[in-house]
Design an enzyme around this catalytic site. Sequence first.
Site: not given
Ligand code: NCD
Ligand code: ZN
Ligand code: ZN
Length: 352
Positions: A17, A19, A103, A140, A178, A251
């Site tokens: 996971h 970003h 997702k 999520h 998460h 995450d």
């Molecule tokens: C994530 C993001 O910034 O894309 N933020 C977070 O606090 N985890 C989005 C997510 O995973 O919920």
């Molecule tokens: Zn995330």
């Molecule tokens: Zn998330």
Amino acid sequence: MSAPPAQLSLRRPDDWHVHLRDGALLQAVAPVTAAQFGRAIVMPNLSPPITTVAAAQAYRQRILAALPDGSGFTPLLTAYLTDTIDPAELEGGFAEGVFTACKLYPANATTNSAAGVSDLAKLTAVFETLERIGMPLLIHGEVTDTEIDIFDREAVFIERHLQPLLLRHPGLKVVFEHITTAEAAAFVAGSGPNLAATITPHHLHINRNALFRGGLRPDFYCLPVAKREHHRLALRAAAISGDPSFFLGTDSAPHPRHAKEAACGCAGIFNAPYAIESYALAFEQEGALDRLEAFASEFGPRFYGLSPNEERITLVREAQLVPARLHRNDAAGEAVELVPFHAGELLPWRLA
Ligand code: NCD
Ligand code: ZN
Ligand code: ZN
């Protein structure tokens, strides 16, 4: 407790996971994740979100172009579910190997989730398709009902949405992403092999007090927000349990420093630079370093039906100071400023 070993060798871990963002941020953070992990499940919450096979293919090219030459890193892409997404697009993308998973963001639950799902009942045809083709659904898991206290939104999601969904679609493979609560850990441990969960490094290290220590600390704000100490301890117990339903997912969610240190700061913790070191510290503190490899490198691929990485990494027991800020220049020479998780702390392990 016996003294920790001088070094630790593990199969190269994967991040289930992450970003990676786009544009200048992608350039800054993709090499950081690729330095630690062999593969990663890349979140689709770009603006606009990744909802088509063509968009995912183009994004994969941009990710690969952001990596240094010779990087063996493999991005695994995901499709962002909306109320109106076409199940045929998902099935086609999965069959072609472009999409690894779907997702599900409840609409407005988190960063770039406005186009997410407003009502799970609208997606029955999608879930039936995923169930039939064995495509994992990543969730999520927080309710968005503002009447529900923010610290209860994950636990309430389980009873209102997750449990009924699993009962309606018993063949669906789901990752509860998460997780942050004892309720989520217990629910996953008590469910069958079709339900798994990722656990982040930050939720193993901080509880909600971190957000308010000596003042407001935006670097520790993420969603789902960190909970009370007993939840953190339950997550640690789950991570080291040896139950294959729990595996690594950072995450890592970078936002530029100015976007976090703002009147309405963004949710997300950038933990990619020292992710495996951070997990190693948590496992060491629990006297469970011998369980780290399975959590980090074996249970994830097993759930996704992939082989574990053959390549190995070495963690050396050598303290390193995590810098307060990381600066990367984007293509236009503009600095992207990011605060890494553990900023200013000494970590006892270093990735060789
Ligand atoms: C994530 C993001 O910034 O894309 N933020 C977070 O606090 N985890 C989005 C997510 O995973 O919920
Ligand atoms: Zn995330
Ligand atoms: Zn998330």
